[in-house]
Design a protein around this motif. Structure first.
Motif, PDB file in Angstrom:
ATOM      1  N   ILE A 262      36.695  37.166  22.059  1.00  0.00           N
ATOM      2  CA  ILE A 262      37.453  36.384  20.629  1.00  0.00           C
ATOM      3  C   ILE A 262      37.126  37.540  19.320  1.00  0.00           C
ATOM      4  CG2 ILE A 262      35.765  34.771  19.371  1.00  0.00           C
ATOM      5  CD1 ILE A 262      36.505  33.660  22.075  1.00  0.00           C
TER       6      ILE A 262
ATOM      7  N   LYS B 264      27.892  30.090  18.957  1.00  0.00           N
ATOM      8  CA  LYS B 264      27.648  29.142  19.094  1.00  0.00           C
ATOM      9  C   LYS B 264      26.247  28.905  19.097  1.00  0.00           C
ATOM     10  CE  LYS B 264      29.005  24.948  21.071  1.00  0.00           C
ATOM     11  NZ  LYS B 264      27.559  24.232  21.339  1.00  0.00           N
TER      12      LYS B 264
ATOM     13  N   LEU C  29      30.513  34.887  22.324  1.00  0.00           N
ATOM     14  CA  LEU C  29      30.448  33.242  22.149  1.00  0.00           C
ATOM     15  C   LEU C  29      29.523  32.682  22.052  1.00  0.00           C
ATOM     16  CD1 LEU C  29      32.730  31.640  20.262  1.00  0.00           C
ATOM     17  CD2 LEU C  29      33.538  31.469  22.781  1.00  0.00           C
TER      18      LEU C  29
ATOM     19  N   SER D  86      40.992  33.663  20.664  1.00  0.00           N
ATOM     20  CA  SER D  86      40.558  34.328  22.016  1.00  0.00           C
ATOM     21  C   SER D  86      41.632  35.708  21.495  1.00  0.00           C
ATOM     22  CB  SER D  86      40.364  33.423  22.830  1.00  0.00           C
ATOM     23  OG  SER D  86      41.610  32.932  22.800  1.00  0.00           O
TER      24      SER D  86
END
Length: 116
Positions: free
Chosen positions: A54, A7, A3, A45
């Motif tokens: 995720i 990001k 994740l 999640s």
């Protein structure tokens, strides 16, 4: 991909003027013109068996070729000679999980099993 790595990539795109662009998932199927894709409904999640993951929900169903679990498939049968007799195993055609003869679905992967 983690994740935090995702990001970083999203932050880079936003900082370079793509903050209002539509997010699409590219599909591995033929198309004319732009690549085949589907929209994203959300991201969340995982829980229970998916804990530590995720998950991205898409507008269209995404399945691998010939991997649709709702399509009935014949179970695979293997015979083993165990000395004085032969043992018959019934296996899921997708994940090789051992099935009982009256199973309609695989308990491991959910594949629908065709009864004889």
């Amino acid at each position: 991909m983690t994740l935090s790595k995702l990001k970083e990539q999203v932050d880079f795109l936003v900082s370079n003027g793509h903050g209002t662009d539509t997010v699409l998932v590219t599909l591995s199927e033929s198309s004319v013109g732009a690549r085949a894709s589907t929209g994203v409904n959300g991201i969340h999640s995982g829980f229970d068996w998916e804990r530590g993951q995720i998950r991205i929900s898409t507008e269209k169903r995404i399945i691998s070729y010939e991997k649709d679990r709702d399509k009935e498939m014949l179970p695979r049968r293997e015979d083993y000679d165990i000395g004085t007799r032969i043992r018959h195993l019934i296996l899921c055609p997708k994940c090789e999980n051992q099935l009982r003869k009256d199973d309609n679905y695989c308990s491991r992967c959910g594949q629908k099993i065709k009864s004889k």
